[in-house]
Design a protein around this motif. Sequence first.
Motif, PDB file in Angstrom:
ATOM      1  N   MET A 146     -95.969  -1.682 -21.481  1.00 29.42           N
ATOM      2  CA  MET A 146     -94.737  -0.917 -21.415  1.00 29.42           C
ATOM      3  C   MET A 146     -94.290  -0.841 -19.959  1.00 29.42           C
ATOM      4  SD  MET A 146     -94.695   2.327 -23.614  1.00 29.42           S
ATOM      5  CE  MET A 146     -94.174   2.408 -25.208  1.00 29.42           C
ATOM      6  N   SER A 147     -93.025  -0.905 -19.811  1.00 31.92           N
ATOM      7  CA  SER A 147     -92.504  -0.865 -18.448  1.00 31.92           C
ATOM      8  C   SER A 147     -92.090   0.563 -18.094  1.00 31.92           C
ATOM      9  CB  SER A 147     -91.325  -1.821 -18.308  1.00 31.92           C
ATOM     10  OG  SER A 147     -90.231  -1.327 -19.043  1.00 31.92           O
ATOM     11  N   LEU A 148     -91.847   0.770 -16.830  1.00 32.10           N
ATOM     12  CA  LEU A 148     -91.444   2.089 -16.322  1.00 32.10           C
ATOM     13  C   LEU A 148     -90.058   2.478 -16.823  1.00 32.10           C
ATOM     14  CD1 LEU A 148     -92.258   4.410 -14.456  1.00 32.10           C
ATOM     15  CD2 LEU A 148     -91.117   3.203 -12.602  1.00 32.10           C
ATOM     16  N   VAL A 149     -89.219   1.491 -17.047  1.00 27.97           N
ATOM     17  CA  VAL A 149     -87.848   1.751 -17.519  1.00 27.97           C
ATOM     18  C   VAL A 149     -87.863   2.344 -18.920  1.00 27.97           C
ATOM     19  CG1 VAL A 149     -85.630   0.652 -18.041  1.00 27.97           C
ATOM     20  CG2 VAL A 149     -86.939  -0.090 -16.053  1.00 27.97           C
ATOM     21  N   THR A 150     -88.752   1.927 -19.773  1.00 27.67           N
ATOM     22  CA  THR A 150     -88.809   2.475 -21.130  1.00 27.67           C
ATOM     23  C   THR A 150     -89.464   3.847 -21.154  1.00 27.67           C
ATOM     24  OG1 THR A 150     -90.884   1.296 -21.537  1.00 27.67           O
ATOM     25  CG2 THR A 150     -88.831   0.218 -22.239  1.00 27.67           C
ATOM     26  N   LEU A 151     -90.342   4.135 -20.218  1.00 29.07           N
ATOM     27  CA  LEU A 151     -90.995   5.448 -20.168  1.00 29.07           C
ATOM     28  C   LEU A 151     -90.155   6.507 -19.443  1.00 29.07           C
ATOM     29  CD1 LEU A 151     -94.686   4.468 -19.380  1.00 29.07           C
ATOM     30  CD2 LEU A 151     -93.727   5.238 -21.540  1.00 29.07           C
ATOM     31  N   LEU A 152     -89.219   6.104 -18.620  1.00 28.59           N
ATOM     32  CA  LEU A 152     -88.414   7.036 -17.817  1.00 28.59           C
ATOM     33  C   LEU A 152     -87.650   8.059 -18.673  1.00 28.59           C
ATOM     34  CD1 LEU A 152     -87.672   7.784 -14.931  1.00 28.59           C
ATOM     35  CD2 LEU A 152     -85.739   6.229 -15.117  1.00 28.59           C
ATOM     36  N   PRO A 153     -86.982   7.673 -19.763  1.00 25.64           N
ATOM     37  CA  PRO A 153     -86.295   8.695 -20.580  1.00 25.64           C
ATOM     38  C   PRO A 153     -87.253   9.734 -21.163  1.00 25.64           C
ATOM     39  CG  PRO A 153     -85.496   6.512 -21.157  1.00 25.64           C
ATOM     40  CD  PRO A 153     -86.651   6.323 -20.227  1.00 25.64           C
ATOM     41  N   PHE A 154     -88.432   9.312 -21.556  1.00 26.04           N
ATOM     42  CA  PHE A 154     -89.404  10.259 -22.108  1.00 26.04           C
ATOM     43  C   PHE A 154     -89.909  11.220 -21.024  1.00 26.04           C
ATOM     44  CE2 PHE A 154     -89.839   6.657 -25.117  1.00 26.04           C
ATOM     45  CZ  PHE A 154     -89.439   7.328 -26.256  1.00 26.04           C
ATOM     46  N   ILE A 155     -90.100  10.741 -19.839  1.00 26.04           N
ATOM     47  CA  ILE A 155     -90.558  11.582 -18.728  1.00 26.04           C
ATOM     48  C   ILE A 155     -89.491  12.614 -18.377  1.00 26.04           C
ATOM     49  CG2 ILE A 155     -91.175  11.565 -16.281  1.00 26.04           C
ATOM     50  CD1 ILE A 155     -92.447   8.790 -16.788  1.00 26.04           C
ATOM     51  N   VAL A 156     -88.224  12.195 -18.349  1.00 25.28           N
ATOM     52  CA  VAL A 156     -87.123  13.123 -18.055  1.00 25.28           C
ATOM     53  C   VAL A 156     -87.017  14.179 -19.152  1.00 25.28           C
ATOM     54  CG1 VAL A 156     -84.604  13.294 -17.825  1.00 25.28           C
ATOM     55  CG2 VAL A 156     -85.849  11.462 -16.663  1.00 25.28           C
ATOM     56  N   LEU A 157     -87.158  13.782 -20.401  1.00 28.19           N
ATOM     57  CA  LEU A 157     -87.080  14.723 -21.524  1.00 28.19           C
ATOM     58  C   LEU A 157     -88.202  15.749 -21.469  1.00 28.19           C
ATOM     59  CD1 LEU A 157     -85.588  15.429 -24.148  1.00 28.19           C
ATOM     60  CD2 LEU A 157     -87.155  13.894 -25.333  1.00 28.19           C
ATOM     61  N   ILE A 158     -89.416  15.309 -21.180  1.00 27.95           N
ATOM     62  CA  ILE A 158     -90.551  16.233 -21.077  1.00 27.95           C
ATOM     63  C   ILE A 158     -90.373  17.180 -19.889  1.00 27.95           C
ATOM     64  CG2 ILE A 158     -93.033  16.350 -20.607  1.00 27.95           C
ATOM     65  CD1 ILE A 158     -93.290  13.738 -22.240  1.00 27.95           C
ATOM     66  N   GLY A 159     -89.847  16.689 -18.782  1.00 31.11           N
ATOM     67  CA  GLY A 159     -89.593  17.540 -17.610  1.00 31.11           C
ATOM     68  C   GLY A 159     -88.535  18.600 -17.901  1.00 31.11           C
ATOM     69  N   ALA A 160     -87.463  18.235 -18.616  1.00 41.23           N
ATOM     70  CA  ALA A 160     -86.409  19.194 -18.966  1.00 41.23           C
ATOM     71  C   ALA A 160     -86.958  20.277 -19.895  1.00 41.23           C
ATOM     72  CB  ALA A 160     -85.243  18.467 -19.615  1.00 41.23           C
ATOM     73  N   MET A 161     -87.788  19.876 -20.863  1.00 50.20           N
ATOM     74  CA  MET A 161     -88.383  20.857 -21.777  1.00 50.20           C
ATOM     75  C   MET A 161     -89.297  21.813 -21.024  1.00 50.20           C
ATOM     76  SD  MET A 161     -89.095  18.481 -25.162  1.00 50.20           S
ATOM     77  CE  MET A 161     -90.381  19.540 -25.686  1.00 50.20           C
ATOM     78  N   PHE A 162     -90.045  21.295 -20.080  1.00 50.65           N
ATOM     79  CA  PHE A 162     -90.927  22.142 -19.278  1.00 50.65           C
ATOM     80  C   PHE A 162     -90.120  23.172 -18.478  1.00 50.65           C
ATOM     81  CE2 PHE A 162     -93.002  22.878 -15.136  1.00 50.65           C
ATOM     82  CZ  PHE A 162     -94.130  23.542 -15.574  1.00 50.65           C
ATOM     83  N   LEU A 163     -89.005  22.736 -17.853  1.00 53.11           N
ATOM     84  CA  LEU A 163     -88.184  23.664 -17.067  1.00 53.11           C
ATOM     85  C   LEU A 163     -87.533  24.732 -17.947  1.00 53.11           C
ATOM     86  CD1 LEU A 163     -86.499  21.212 -14.547  1.00 53.11           C
ATOM     87  CD2 LEU A 163     -88.330  22.851 -14.097  1.00 53.11           C
ATOM     88  N   MET A 164     -87.111  24.342 -19.147  1.00 59.22           N
ATOM     89  CA  MET A 164     -86.481  25.322 -20.044  1.00 59.22           C
ATOM     90  C   MET A 164     -87.485  26.360 -20.529  1.00 59.22           C
ATOM     91  SD  MET A 164     -83.629  23.320 -22.307  1.00 59.22           S
ATOM     92  CE  MET A 164     -84.606  21.914 -22.785  1.00 59.22           C
ATOM     93  N   THR A 165     -88.655  25.939 -20.903  1.00 51.69           N
ATOM     94  CA  THR A 165     -89.647  26.905 -21.376  1.00 51.69           C
ATOM     95  C   THR A 165     -90.119  27.791 -20.227  1.00 51.69           C
ATOM     96  OG1 THR A 165     -91.432  25.292 -21.071  1.00 51.69           O
ATOM     97  CG2 THR A 165     -90.447  25.448 -23.276  1.00 51.69           C
TER      98      THR A 165
END
Length: 176
Positions: free
Chosen positions: A1-20
């Motif tokens: 897997m490349s970094l480009v495909t993992l980047l959206p998942f990393i951003v989504l997990i970071g946003a969820m962490f900040l909201m909680t």
Amino acid sequence: MSLVTLLPFIVLIGAMFLMTRSAKKKQQAAANMRNDMQPGSGVRTIGGMYATVKEVGDDTVLLDAGPGVDLLFAKNSIGAVLTDDEYNRIVHGIEHDLKSDSDVVPDDTSSLTDSDESADEAAAASDEKSVDLGKKDTAEEPAVDAPAKADAETAEPAEAKSDDEPKKTDGDSEAK
């Protein structure tokens, strides 16, 4: 897997962490506010009722909603603990502003105007001075001898009537 495909998942997990994290901070602040309640402080419930704290228990609060009205609420139902000034302003309508204690605006305009004597003098002075708005009154016209003035008055309205009234025609002469 490349970094480009993992980047959206990393951003989504970071946003969820900040909201909680921000939600947990709000919950912690609300819990601290409810734990800091003391008898005598004004509160607003989540239903919008304003009351004074009478007793604080582990999970409940006894509120004084009026003379002879004591209500038992859960601590979680307290929406806000109000300052004394804010509670008095909302419940009793008492405004307290330290800046303008000496500068109170009166309900009527009597203290804003001059005294009665100076108001009478000002009214008399304003009557003496007339303001010229560009209109010419008949009283200001130069005096004309009576017969000439009478002729002028009778002649002018007749001329005015003839100018104001449209001339009647058959309608055929101008229409064609």
